[in-house]
Write an enzyme that holds these catalytic residues in place. Structure first.
Site, short mmCIF file in Angstrom:
data_model
loop_
_atom_site.label_atom_id
_atom_site.label_comp_id
_atom_site.label_asym_id
_atom_site.label_seq_id
_atom_site.Cartn_x
_atom_site.Cartn_y
_atom_site.Cartn_z
N ARG A 108 44.47 49.39 51.35
CA ARG A 108 43.17 48.68 51.41
C ARG A 108 42.39 49.33 52.54
O ARG A 108 42.84 49.31 53.69
CB ARG A 108 43.40 47.19 51.69
N HIS A 129 37.62 47.22 43.53
CA HIS A 129 38.82 46.38 43.73
C HIS A 129 39.51 46.23 42.36
O HIS A 129 39.46 45.18 41.74
CB HIS A 129 38.39 45.02 44.28
N GLN A 170 41.85 43.32 41.46
CA GLN A 170 41.14 42.06 41.21
C GLN A 170 40.55 42.05 39.80
O GLN A 170 40.65 41.05 39.09
CB GLN A 170 40.02 41.89 42.25
N ASP A 209 31.00 36.12 44.46
CA ASP A 209 31.86 36.52 45.58
C ASP A 209 31.06 36.29 46.86
O ASP A 209 29.86 36.01 46.81
CB ASP A 209 32.26 38.01 45.41
N CYS A 246 36.95 35.59 43.32
CA CYS A 246 38.17 36.31 43.73
C CYS A 246 38.81 35.70 44.96
O CYS A 246 39.99 35.91 45.22
CB CYS A 246 37.85 37.78 43.98
N ARG A 294 46.89 37.36 40.17
CA ARG A 294 46.99 38.58 40.99
C ARG A 294 48.44 39.06 41.03
O ARG A 294 48.71 40.26 41.05
CB ARG A 294 46.46 38.34 42.41
N1 CP Z 1 40.84 38.50 46.36
C1 CP Z 1 41.47 39.19 47.32
O1 CP Z 1 41.63 40.42 47.27
O2 CP Z 1 41.94 38.42 48.35
P1 CP Z 1 42.56 38.94 49.71
O3 CP Z 1 41.46 39.61 50.48
O4 CP Z 1 43.06 37.69 50.39
O5 CP Z 1 43.67 39.91 49.41
N1 NVA Z 2 33.93 41.63 48.39
C1 NVA Z 2 34.96 41.08 49.26
C2 NVA Z 2 36.20 40.83 48.48
C3 NVA Z 2 37.32 40.22 49.25
C4 NVA Z 2 38.57 40.07 48.46
C5 NVA Z 2 35.20 42.03 50.41
O1 NVA Z 2 35.22 43.25 50.19
O2 NVA Z 2 35.38 41.55 51.53
#
Ligand code: CP
Ligand code: NVA
Length: 298
Positions: free
Chosen positions: A96, A123, A126, A215, A255, A283
Site C-alpha cells: 500500500r 484500489h 476493493q 468514499d 469501502c 474483502r
Molecule cells: N477499505 C479499505 O481499504 O480499508 P482500510 O484502509 O482499513 O484497509
Molecule cells: N480513498 C481512500 C480509501 C481508503 C480505503 C483513501 O485512499 O484514503
C-alpha cells in the site's frame, strides 16, 4: 502475474477471481504452502491488512506485515533493490503506497507476483470486493446502474473498471475538477460498460441507480487539503432523500472508513439499504480469490 489494477485481470480474470473468492477454502489447495507474503504499508489500514493476513494463512502461507518506513521505498534503499531482495524471501509481495509508480517498479523487478493494496491511483482489491457484494445482491451487473457520488478517487477508478467489465451502466456525480477524466470514461466504455455518464449533480447520478457508492472526501495523503475539500464537497453528501430517488431495490456501499455527516448521512450508512459490513467482510474472500488467481489458480 501482478495485480496493480483491475485491468491486469481483464474481464475473464475478474470473473475467475470472483469465482475463486466464493469457492470453499479447502478446494483452493495451499498455493502459499510454506511461503511468506510481504505486506508493506506506507499508510494505515484495518480491512486490507486484516483480510490479507488471514487470506494468506487460509492459502497456507505466512504473512509478514511491514511498515513502509521500515523498508523505506527510495528513502532507505531503491524500490528495485527492495523488490529483488524481498522476492527471494516470499511467494508474493503486496504493498500500500502513496505513489502508484512504486508498485509498478516493484512489479517490474520482483520475481514473484505483486499486488497493489491501494495507491493514489487505484484500489483493485476493493473493486473486487465491491463487485462480489453487488453480485451477491443482484446476481448479475449486466444492465444494472452503479452510481458514484463525491470524489473520483482510487476506489472510484477500480470500481469503474470492474463495473465496466461486468457490463454495468456507470454514473458519476462529482464536482468540477474532482470527476472522472475523459480518458477513464472512454476506457470504461471500451471495456464493456453500455453507458458512462458524468454530472456535477449528485442527484442526477443517483436517479434509478441500483448501487450508490461513495468514499471519504479526504483520502490518505490529502490531509493538507482537508478544509478546501470539505467546502467543495459540501453538496455531495449521500442523503436519505437522494437514496429515495434511486431504484426501489437500491443498496448503499462504502469501502470504509466512513465519516458520518460528511460524505454520507448516518441514517443511510446505518440504515436498511447499507451493505457496508458485507462489503468489508467480502474483502477477505476477494483477497483470497485474488491471491489464488495471481498464483496460478483456475
Ligand atoms: N477499505 C479499505 O481499504 O480499508 P482500510 O484502509 O482499513 O484497509
Ligand atoms: N480513498 C481512500 C480509501 C481508503 C480505503 C483513501 O485512499 O484514503
Amino acid at each position: 502475474m501482478n495485480l496493480l489494477d483491475i485491468t491486469d485481470l481483464g474481464p475473464d480474470g475478474v470473473r475467475a477471481v470472483l469465482d475463486l473468492s466464493t469457492r470453499p477454502i479447502k478446494k483452493l489447495g495451499r498455493p502459499l504452502d510454506g511461503q511468506g507474503v510481504a505486506l508493506v504499508f506506507e499508510k494505515p489500514s484495518n480491512r486490507t491488512r486484516q483480510s490479507m493476513e488471514v487470506a494468506v494463512v487460509q492459502l497456507g502461507g505466512h504473512p509478514v506485515y511491514t511498515r513502509g518506513e521500515e523498508v523505506g521505498f527510495d528513502v532507505r534503499e531503491p524500490v528495485e533493490d527492495i523488490a529483488r531482495v524481498m522476492s527471494g524471501y516470499h511467494g508474493l509481495l503486496a504493498a500500500r503506497v502513496f505513489r502508484h509508480e512504486v508498485v509498478v517498479r516493484l512489479a517490474a523487478t520482483s520475481s514473484v507476483p505483486v499486488i497493489n493494496m491501494l495507491s493514489d491511483h487505484s484500489h483493485p482489491l476493493q473493486g473486487l470486493a465491491d463487485a462480489l457484494t453487488m453480485l451477491q445482491e443482484f446476481g448479475s451487473l449486466k444492465g444494472r446502474t452503479v452510481a458514484w457520488v463525491g470524489d473520483y478517487n482510487n476506489v472510484a477508478r477500480s470500481l469503474g473498471e470492474v463495473c465496466a467489465y461486468l457490463g454495468a451502466h456507470i454514473r458519476f456525480g462529482c464536482p468540477d475538477g474532482y470527476s472522472a477524466p475523459d480518458d477513464d470514461i472512454q476506457r470504461f466504455l471500451d471495456m464493456g460498460s453500455p453507458s458512462v455518464e458524468s454530472s456535477v449533480d449528485p442527484k442526477a447520478a443517483v436517479v434509478g441507480a441500483h448501487a450508490v457508492h461513495t468514499d471519504t472526501w479526504v483520502s490518505m495523503g490529502q490531509e493538507d487539503e482537508k478544509a478546501e475539500r470539505l467546502a467543495i464537497f459540501g453538496d455531495y453528501t449521500v442523503t436519505e432523500s437522494m437514496m429515495s430517488a434511486a431504484a426501489s431495490d437500491a443498496i448503499f456501499m462504502h469501502c470504509l472508513p466512513a465519516y458520518r455527516g460528511l460524505e454520507v448521512e448516518a441514517s443511510v450508512i446505518d440504515g436498511p439499504t447499507s451493505r457496508i459490513i458485507q462489503q468489508a467482510h467480502n474483502r477477505l474472500h476477494s483477497a483470497r480469490g485474488a491471491m489464488a488467481y495471481v498464483l496460478g489458480g483456475k
